[in-house]
Motif scaffolding. Structure first.
Motif, PDB file in Angstrom:
ATOM      1  N   PHE A  58       0.889  -1.162   0.000  1.00 18.25           N
ATOM      2  CA  PHE A  58       0.000   0.000   0.000  1.00 18.25           C
ATOM      3  C   PHE A  58       0.922   1.205   0.000  1.00 18.25           C
ATOM      4  CE2 PHE A  58      -3.301   2.830   1.907  1.00 18.25           C
ATOM      5  CZ  PHE A  58      -4.320   2.562   0.992  1.00 18.25           C
ATOM      6  N   LEU A  59       0.870   2.024  -1.047  1.00 15.39           N
ATOM      7  CA  LEU A  59       1.888   3.042  -1.276  1.00 15.39           C
ATOM      8  C   LEU A  59       1.460   4.430  -0.824  1.00 15.39           C
ATOM      9  CD1 LEU A  59       3.072   2.010  -4.849  1.00 15.39           C
ATOM     10  CD2 LEU A  59       4.094   1.394  -2.658  1.00 15.39           C
ATOM     11  N   LEU A  60       2.378   5.103  -0.143  1.00 12.62           N
ATOM     12  CA  LEU A  60       2.220   6.507   0.221  1.00 12.62           C
ATOM     13  C   LEU A  60       3.498   7.214  -0.204  1.00 12.62           C
ATOM     14  CD1 LEU A  60       1.085   8.994   1.644  1.00 12.62           C
ATOM     15  CD2 LEU A  60       1.874   8.043   3.819  1.00 12.62           C
ATOM     16  N   ARG A  61       3.383   8.151  -1.138  1.00 14.28           N
ATOM     17  CA  ARG A  61       4.570   8.825  -1.646  1.00 14.28           C
ATOM     18  C   ARG A  61       4.372  10.334  -1.589  1.00 14.28           C
ATOM     19  NH1 ARG A  61       6.733   5.801  -6.995  1.00 14.28           N
ATOM     20  NH2 ARG A  61       8.524   7.094  -6.439  1.00 14.28           N
ATOM     21  N   ASN A  62       5.400  11.030  -1.156  1.00 15.59           N
ATOM     22  CA  ASN A  62       5.386  12.482  -1.122  1.00 15.59           C
ATOM     23  C   ASN A  62       6.822  12.993  -1.161  1.00 15.59           C
ATOM     24  OD1 ASN A  62       6.449  12.597   1.651  1.00 15.59           O
ATOM     25  ND2 ASN A  62       4.411  11.944   2.300  1.00 15.59           N
ATOM     26  N   ILE A  63       6.987  14.296  -1.200  1.00 17.02           N
ATOM     27  CA  ILE A  63       8.334  14.860  -1.233  1.00 17.02           C
ATOM     28  C   ILE A  63       9.075  14.538   0.061  1.00 17.02           C
ATOM     29  CG2 ILE A  63       9.669  17.013  -1.287  1.00 17.02           C
ATOM     30  CD1 ILE A  63       7.504  18.177  -3.090  1.00 17.02           C
ATOM     31  N   ALA A  64      10.205  13.853  -0.077  1.00 19.55           N
ATOM     32  CA  ALA A  64      11.119  13.535   1.031  1.00 19.55           C
ATOM     33  C   ALA A  64      10.534  12.547   2.036  1.00 19.55           C
ATOM     34  CB  ALA A  64      11.585  14.805   1.750  1.00 19.55           C
ATOM     35  N   ASN A  65       9.584  11.715   1.590  1.00 20.87           N
ATOM     36  CA  ASN A  65       9.014  10.648   2.435  1.00 20.87           C
ATOM     37  C   ASN A  65       8.741  11.111   3.868  1.00 20.87           C
ATOM     38  OD1 ASN A  65      12.059   9.846   1.497  1.00 20.87           O
ATOM     39  ND2 ASN A  65      11.952   9.734   3.740  1.00 20.87           N
ATOM     40  N   ILE A  66       7.980  12.196   3.968  1.00 19.12           N
ATOM     41  CA  ILE A  66       7.707  12.820   5.263  1.00 19.12           C
ATOM     42  C   ILE A  66       6.403  12.318   5.862  1.00 19.12           C
ATOM     43  CG2 ILE A  66       6.979  15.033   6.286  1.00 19.12           C
ATOM     44  CD1 ILE A  66       9.219  16.362   4.680  1.00 19.12           C
ATOM     45  N   VAL A  67       6.400  12.144   7.180  1.00 13.15           N
ATOM     46  CA  VAL A  67       5.198  11.765   7.940  1.00 13.15           C
ATOM     47  C   VAL A  67       4.871  12.906   8.904  1.00 13.15           C
ATOM     48  CG1 VAL A  67       4.195  10.150   9.583  1.00 13.15           C
ATOM     49  CG2 VAL A  67       5.749   9.306   7.803  1.00 13.15           C
ATOM     50  N   PRO A  68       3.794  13.641   8.676  1.00 14.18           N
ATOM     51  CA  PRO A  68       3.433  14.702   9.619  1.00 14.18           C
ATOM     52  C   PRO A  68       3.097  14.114  10.985  1.00 14.18           C
ATOM     53  CG  PRO A  68       2.225  14.930   7.545  1.00 14.18           C
ATOM     54  CD  PRO A  68       2.866  13.573   7.539  1.00 14.18           C
ATOM     55  N   PRO A  69       3.454  14.790  12.074  1.00  6.59           N
ATOM     56  CA  PRO A  69       3.044  14.314  13.396  1.00  6.59           C
ATOM     57  C   PRO A  69       1.521  14.218  13.476  1.00  6.59           C
ATOM     58  CG  PRO A  69       4.703  16.037  13.582  1.00  6.59           C
ATOM     59  CD  PRO A  69       4.286  15.999  12.138  1.00  6.59           C
ATOM     60  N   TYR A  70       1.041  13.342  14.316  1.00  8.82           N
ATOM     61  CA  TYR A  70      -0.395  13.104  14.448  1.00  8.82           C
ATOM     62  C   TYR A  70      -1.119  14.359  14.901  1.00  8.82           C
ATOM     63  CZ  TYR A  70      -4.792  11.058  16.046  1.00  8.82           C
ATOM     64  OH  TYR A  70      -6.121  10.762  16.239  1.00  8.82           O
ATOM     65  N   ARG A  71      -2.282  14.619  14.304  1.00  7.88           N
ATOM     66  CA  ARG A  71      -3.122  15.750  14.696  1.00  7.88           C
ATOM     67  C   ARG A  71      -4.583  15.336  14.691  1.00  7.88           C
ATOM     68  NH1 ARG A  71      -1.904  20.922  11.074  1.00  7.88           N
ATOM     69  NH2 ARG A  71      -3.746  21.610  12.232  1.00  7.88           N
ATOM     70  N   GLU A  72      -5.365  15.982  15.527  1.00  2.75           N
ATOM     71  CA  GLU A  72      -6.808  15.775  15.545  1.00  2.75           C
ATOM     72  C   GLU A  72      -7.502  17.113  15.340  1.00  2.75           C
ATOM     73  OE1 GLU A  72      -8.433  13.794  18.900  1.00  2.75           O
ATOM     74  OE2 GLU A  72      -7.343  11.938  18.579  1.00  2.75           O
ATOM     75  N   ASP A  73      -8.017  17.353  14.147  1.00  7.82           N
ATOM     76  CA  ASP A  73      -8.844  18.521  13.870  1.00  7.82           C
ATOM     77  C   ASP A  73      -9.620  18.252  12.585  1.00  7.82           C
ATOM     78  OD1 ASP A  73      -7.079  19.114  11.738  1.00  7.82           O
ATOM     79  OD2 ASP A  73      -5.799  20.270  13.069  1.00  7.82           O
ATOM     80  N   ASP A  74     -10.258  19.273  12.043  1.00  8.63           N
ATOM     81  CA  ASP A  74     -11.139  19.065  10.896  1.00  8.63           C
ATOM     82  C   ASP A  74     -10.500  19.464   9.573  1.00  8.63           C
ATOM     83  OD1 ASP A  74     -11.060  21.758  11.285  1.00  8.63           O
ATOM     84  OD2 ASP A  74     -13.234  22.063  11.331  1.00  8.63           O
ATOM     85  N   GLN A  75      -9.171  19.515   9.529  1.00 14.86           N
ATOM     86  CA  GLN A  75      -8.481  19.844   8.288  1.00 14.86           C
ATOM     87  C   GLN A  75      -8.381  18.610   7.390  1.00 14.86           C
ATOM     88  OE1 GLN A  75      -7.476  23.091   7.586  1.00 14.86           O
ATOM     89  NE2 GLN A  75      -8.684  23.460   9.446  1.00 14.86           N
ATOM     90  N   TYR A  76      -7.958  18.834   6.159  1.00 14.44           N
ATOM     91  CA  TYR A  76      -7.757  17.735   5.219  1.00 14.44           C
ATOM     92  C   TYR A  76      -6.320  17.235   5.344  1.00 14.44           C
ATOM     93  CZ  TYR A  76     -12.094  19.307   3.017  1.00 14.44           C
ATOM     94  OH  TYR A  76     -13.392  19.659   2.764  1.00 14.44           O
ATOM     95  N   PHE A  77      -6.180  15.960   5.613  1.00 12.86           N
ATOM     96  CA  PHE A  77      -4.847  15.390   5.791  1.00 12.86           C
ATOM     97  C   PHE A  77      -4.710  14.134   4.937  1.00 12.86           C
ATOM     98  CE2 PHE A  77      -5.552  17.475   9.989  1.00 12.86           C
ATOM     99  CZ  PHE A  77      -4.600  18.460   9.846  1.00 12.86           C
ATOM    100  N   GLY A  78      -4.211  14.301   3.724  1.00 13.29           N
ATOM    101  CA  GLY A  78      -4.084  13.166   2.830  1.00 13.29           C
ATOM    102  C   GLY A  78      -3.123  12.112   3.350  1.00 13.29           C
ATOM    103  N   THR A  79      -1.948  12.546   3.804  1.00 16.05           N
ATOM    104  CA  THR A  79      -0.946  11.599   4.293  1.00 16.05           C
ATOM    105  C   THR A  79      -1.460  10.856   5.517  1.00 16.05           C
ATOM    106  OG1 THR A  79       0.873  12.949   3.450  1.00 16.05           O
ATOM    107  CG2 THR A  79       1.402  11.378   5.186  1.00 16.05           C
ATOM    108  N   GLN A  80      -2.045  11.581   6.458  1.00 14.77           N
ATOM    109  CA  GLN A  80      -2.555  10.952   7.677  1.00 14.77           C
ATOM    110  C   GLN A  80      -3.697   9.992   7.357  1.00 14.77           C
ATOM    111  OE1 GLN A  80      -2.676  13.355  11.231  1.00 14.77           O
ATOM    112  NE2 GLN A  80      -4.688  12.563  11.794  1.00 14.77           N
ATOM    113  N   ALA A  81      -4.517  10.339   6.379  1.00 13.33           N
ATOM    114  CA  ALA A  81      -5.631   9.471   5.992  1.00 13.33           C
ATOM    115  C   ALA A  81      -5.128   8.146   5.421  1.00 13.33           C
ATOM    116  CB  ALA A  81      -6.525  10.178   4.977  1.00 13.33           C
ATOM    117  N   VAL A  82      -4.084   8.213   4.607  1.00 15.11           N
ATOM    118  CA  VAL A  82      -3.512   6.989   4.033  1.00 15.11           C
ATOM    119  C   VAL A  82      -2.968   6.087   5.136  1.00 15.11           C
ATOM    120  CG1 VAL A  82      -1.692   6.049   2.558  1.00 15.11           C
ATOM    121  CG2 VAL A  82      -2.975   8.061   1.826  1.00 15.11           C
ATOM    122  N   ILE A  83      -2.239   6.677   6.076  1.00  7.39           N
ATOM    123  CA  ILE A  83      -1.675   5.904   7.191  1.00  7.39           C
ATOM    124  C   ILE A  83      -2.782   5.278   8.016  1.00  7.39           C
ATOM    125  CG2 ILE A  83      -0.372   6.100   9.350  1.00  7.39           C
ATOM    126  CD1 ILE A  83       1.247   8.356   7.976  1.00  7.39           C
TER     127      ILE A  83
END
Length: 209
Positions: A58-83
């Motif tokens: 299951f592939l997740l690709r972005n610039i520099a293979n970065i994982v944003p720290p976990y957050r809980e709010d109502d924003q759009y988080f593509g990377t967090q959603a994939v994880i």
């Protein structure tokens, strides 16, 4: 584009037929064993370097293979959603964070405070997530040569993204209970070599099996 179209035709007439049983078994669902977090760099092809079949990664690709720290709010988080989907829905057994040599994103991170980001402001914001790796580099390698700093920032960035993964409560829980494995890989493009991060020694060690 013509080359891509010719590739589509070749895939259907040759490659698809070779693996038609595999695709038939995948038509209703997927059951990947690994979430592969890699760089968007066109030279890094996860299925090629791992010799993986369709349905395995299951592939997740972005610039520099970065994982944003976990957050809980109502924003759009593509990377967090994939994880979240990979871990909580697909129940993957492994997560791989794979960085690589000559990474453009990490090079920009290395020059973060001296680079002009005026026409790539979204990239600047994204790369700010890698600043902890740059801070660590400046603490331990201030006197090193530029080539050494380049590969060090690429490897330190991998380590920082693993730390970020563990800020996700569901990942931390599964990892601590040994239901989920996390790996850090460093891929050297021109040699085809991959090194695995050993958290016990703190070094990246060649994968030789």
């Amino acid at each position: 584009m013509e080359k891509l179209i010719q590739g589509l035709v070749k895939f259907k007439s040759e490659d698809f037929e070779t693996y038609s049983d595999v695709f038939s078994n995948l038509k209703d669902k997927q059951n990947p064993h690994t979430l592969f977090i890699g760089c968007s760099d066109s030279r890094v092809v996860p299925t090629l370097i791992t010799n993986a079949m369709p349905g395995e990664l299951f592939l997740l690709r972005n610039i520099a293979n970065i994982v944003p720290p976990y957050r809980e709010d109502d924003q759009y988080f593509g990377t967090q959603a994939v994880i979240e989907y990979a871990v909580n829905v697909l129940n993957v057994e492994n997560i791989v964070v794979c960085g690589h040599s000559n990474c453009g994103g990490c090079n920009s991170l290395l020059n973060y405070y001296n680079q002009n980001f005026s026409n790539i402001k979204s990239v600047k914001k994204w790369l700010s997530l890698g600043l902890p790796a740059l801070k660590k580099l400046n603490e331990i390698a201030k006197e090193k040569s530029l080539p050494v700093k380049e590969w060090m920032i690429e490897q330190l960035n991998i380590i920082e993204q693993i730390k970020n993964l563990l800020t996700y409560p569901y990942i931390a829980e599964k990892y601590s209970s040994k239901k989920l494995n996390i790996y850090g890989w460093y891929y050297i493009i021109e040699k085809g070599e991959i090194f695995n991060y050993n958290k016990e020694t703190g070094y990246f060690e060649p994968i030789n099996m």
